[in-house]
Design a protein around this motif. Sequence first.
Motif, PDB file in Angstrom:
ATOM      1  N   GLU A 101       4.366   5.581  -5.316  1.00 54.92           N
ATOM      2  CA  GLU A 101       4.410   5.514  -6.772  1.00 54.92           C
ATOM      3  C   GLU A 101       3.456   6.531  -7.394  1.00 54.92           C
ATOM      4  O   GLU A 101       3.665   6.985  -8.517  1.00 54.92           O
ATOM      5  N   THR A 102       2.404   6.828  -6.643  1.00 53.28           N
ATOM      6  CA  THR A 102       1.444   7.800  -7.148  1.00 53.28           C
ATOM      7  C   THR A 102       2.134   9.118  -7.522  1.00 53.28           C
ATOM      8  O   THR A 102       1.748   9.775  -8.504  1.00 53.28           O
ATOM      9  N   ILE A 117       3.535   8.714 -10.793  1.00 49.48           N
ATOM     10  CA  ILE A 117       2.462   8.646 -11.775  1.00 49.48           C
ATOM     11  C   ILE A 117       1.894  10.040 -12.052  1.00 49.48           C
ATOM     12  O   ILE A 117       1.548  10.365 -13.188  1.00 49.48           O
ATOM     13  N   TYR A 118       1.811  10.834 -10.985  1.00 49.03           N
ATOM     14  CA  TYR A 118       1.364  12.218 -11.193  1.00 49.03           C
ATOM     15  C   TYR A 118       2.264  12.916 -12.202  1.00 49.03           C
ATOM     16  O   TYR A 118       1.789  13.580 -13.137  1.00 49.03           O
ATOM     17  N   ALA A 160       2.458   1.831  -3.317  1.00 49.42           N
ATOM     18  CA  ALA A 160       1.479   2.370  -4.260  1.00 49.42           C
ATOM     19  C   ALA A 160       1.302   3.868  -4.037  1.00 49.42           C
ATOM     20  O   ALA A 160       1.224   4.652  -4.992  1.00 49.42           O
ATOM     21  N   MET A 161       1.261   4.250  -2.764  1.00 48.77           N
ATOM     22  CA  MET A 161       1.131   5.682  -2.452  1.00 48.77           C
ATOM     23  C   MET A 161       2.322   6.464  -2.994  1.00 48.77           C
ATOM     24  O   MET A 161       2.169   7.529  -3.616  1.00 48.77           O
ATOM     25  N   LEU A 180       4.044  11.565 -14.465  1.00 49.83           N
ATOM     26  CA  LEU A 180       3.803  10.970 -15.778  1.00 49.83           C
ATOM     27  C   LEU A 180       2.548  11.573 -16.409  1.00 49.83           C
ATOM     28  O   LEU A 180       2.536  11.894 -17.600  1.00 49.83           O
ATOM     29  N   VAL A 181       1.518  11.740 -15.596  1.00 46.97           N
ATOM     30  CA  VAL A 181       0.273  12.303 -16.118  1.00 46.97           C
ATOM     31  C   VAL A 181       0.503  13.749 -16.592  1.00 46.97           C
ATOM     32  O   VAL A 181       0.005  14.167 -17.655  1.00 46.97           O
ATOM     33  N   VAL A 219       0.841  -1.204   0.000  1.00 47.03           N
ATOM     34  CA  VAL A 219       0.000   0.000   0.000  1.00 47.03           C
ATOM     35  C   VAL A 219       0.870   1.246   0.000  1.00 47.03           C
ATOM     36  O   VAL A 219       0.640   2.207  -0.758  1.00 47.03           O
TER      37      VAL A 219
END
Lengths: 248, 81, 221
Positions: B60-61, B64-65, B57-58, B67-68, B54
């Motif tokens: 990694e967010t 990912i942000y 994942a947090m 990347l977005v 968990v």
Amino acid sequence: MNFDWWTLAIQTVNVLVLVWLLQRFFWRPIAAMIEKRRADAASLLAEAAAKREQATAALADAERERNELVQRQDLAVAAAQAAAENARTAILATARQEAEAAVAAARVAIDKERVAVESEWAERAGALALQISQQLVSRLDGASIQGAFLNGVLDQIGKLPESTRQAVAAQHATLELISAVPIELAEQPRYGELIARAFGQPGAIITYRADAELIAGLELHGAHLIISNSWRADLARIHFNLADANQP
Amino acid sequence: MNWIAIVSIIAAAVAVSFGAIGPAFAEGRAVAAAMDAIARQPEAANTISRTLFVGLAMIETMAIYCLVIALLLLFANPLLK
Amino acid sequence: MNSPLDSSVLFTVGPVPISTSVATVWAIMVILSIVAVVVRRGLALVPSTTQALFELVVDAVDSQIRATMRVDPAPYRAFIGSLFVFILVCNWSALVPGMEPPTANLATDAALALLVFVAVIWFGVRAGGVRDFLATFASPSPVMIPLNFIESLTRTFSLLVRLFGNVMSGVYVIGIVLSLAGLLVPIPLMALELLTGAVQAYIFAVLAMVFIAGAIERDKT
């Protein structure tokens, strides 16, 4: 960029429908099945536990019964042993008693036998003595000895009580003089005279008889008296005394 | 190609590259700490690894942000219309 | 290259455009429903190998719910488990040639995140009423109310972006590698994509559990 609101709406509905479908057809039945199996297993386990409990109780019962049986058996064995012991003792006692009785009977029989044998021997000895004395007497001179025996008879008459002598004299009783060898006719009056004088009463009737049984000697038989001065009488007395001495 | 496009591409690359540095370090530290905890308490490995996932994942967010943002710069750049 | 933020329209039904991801989700729904019905029909007290496998899945979901939320898993099993299974199947559908995973589409992920957002409210209200649910925003102190509101929105957004970013980036990396070297080279990346897909499905489900637990847990105190 333009966000695809239609797709968002459709996908939301799609996922909701999928969740409902899976809940209806997948999650709930399988969870119910798992739960049912768990309940079944629990009940089975409880049942098995109860059965085991029962079996344990039954085992305990059987054990107790077995113990009781063993105890009873022990008791029975003990009783049987006691009975056997009693029987043995009784049998032994009976046997001992019987043996003792047999021994006693045998002893009595032996004694009786011994007495019989002894008396028989005494009998024989008496007979032998009689024969021997007859043999001896046969060598003696009859007349001279007759005189000696007559003196013995006369002495005995003299020893008789006065009343007896008078009774014989008063009744003029018939007297019988028995001798071993016949008294000669010439001698008979002298003998009669002597005897009558011994009674103090002449005139007594005297008959004469000979009897070899006397071996030697004289016997005077009256109605109420017997005066013996013979070997037969002596031997009989001796024999009687011997038999008396042999009696226990 | 005007200069706005060139700047957008450079900005996207910078966003992804620099945006990846922080989460990379953070994930490394998180995994190291989780390994340490599992080594000390193997019986708690389940809870630790679940929390680790968990947490990863947090973290990694963040990447990912970035990347977005890069994707937005490249494909949905409002200045390029 | 197409923009990963756009969705391609397959066909339109009246005014409604049907995108490829919607069609894919329909296909996945059909397959999952058929599997569920078949499994349900074959249920027996003494399980077959297949049934044991599915029971293992249910049991795993239950144990995860119990470990994470510390409540009875029955009311949440269907939602959490279906989310996990759906996202997993969607992610792994990338293995089918020519198929693009629906989770690589922003709208699909938005739908999933929206469902989680609604589910948090739904379960929270159901567990303790509207007042208690609204009171959870005031914890630990009323000062935190705006922050808690913003957090509930941003965590939903982060759910959406996390799933979308992971799956979409995986799809794009594979696509780029495929365009450079076609044969065998993308296989390790595809394996990595399988792992990422499973992990993302798991994380999505766990985060949904954590959010729901946060909404219902404060009612108990």
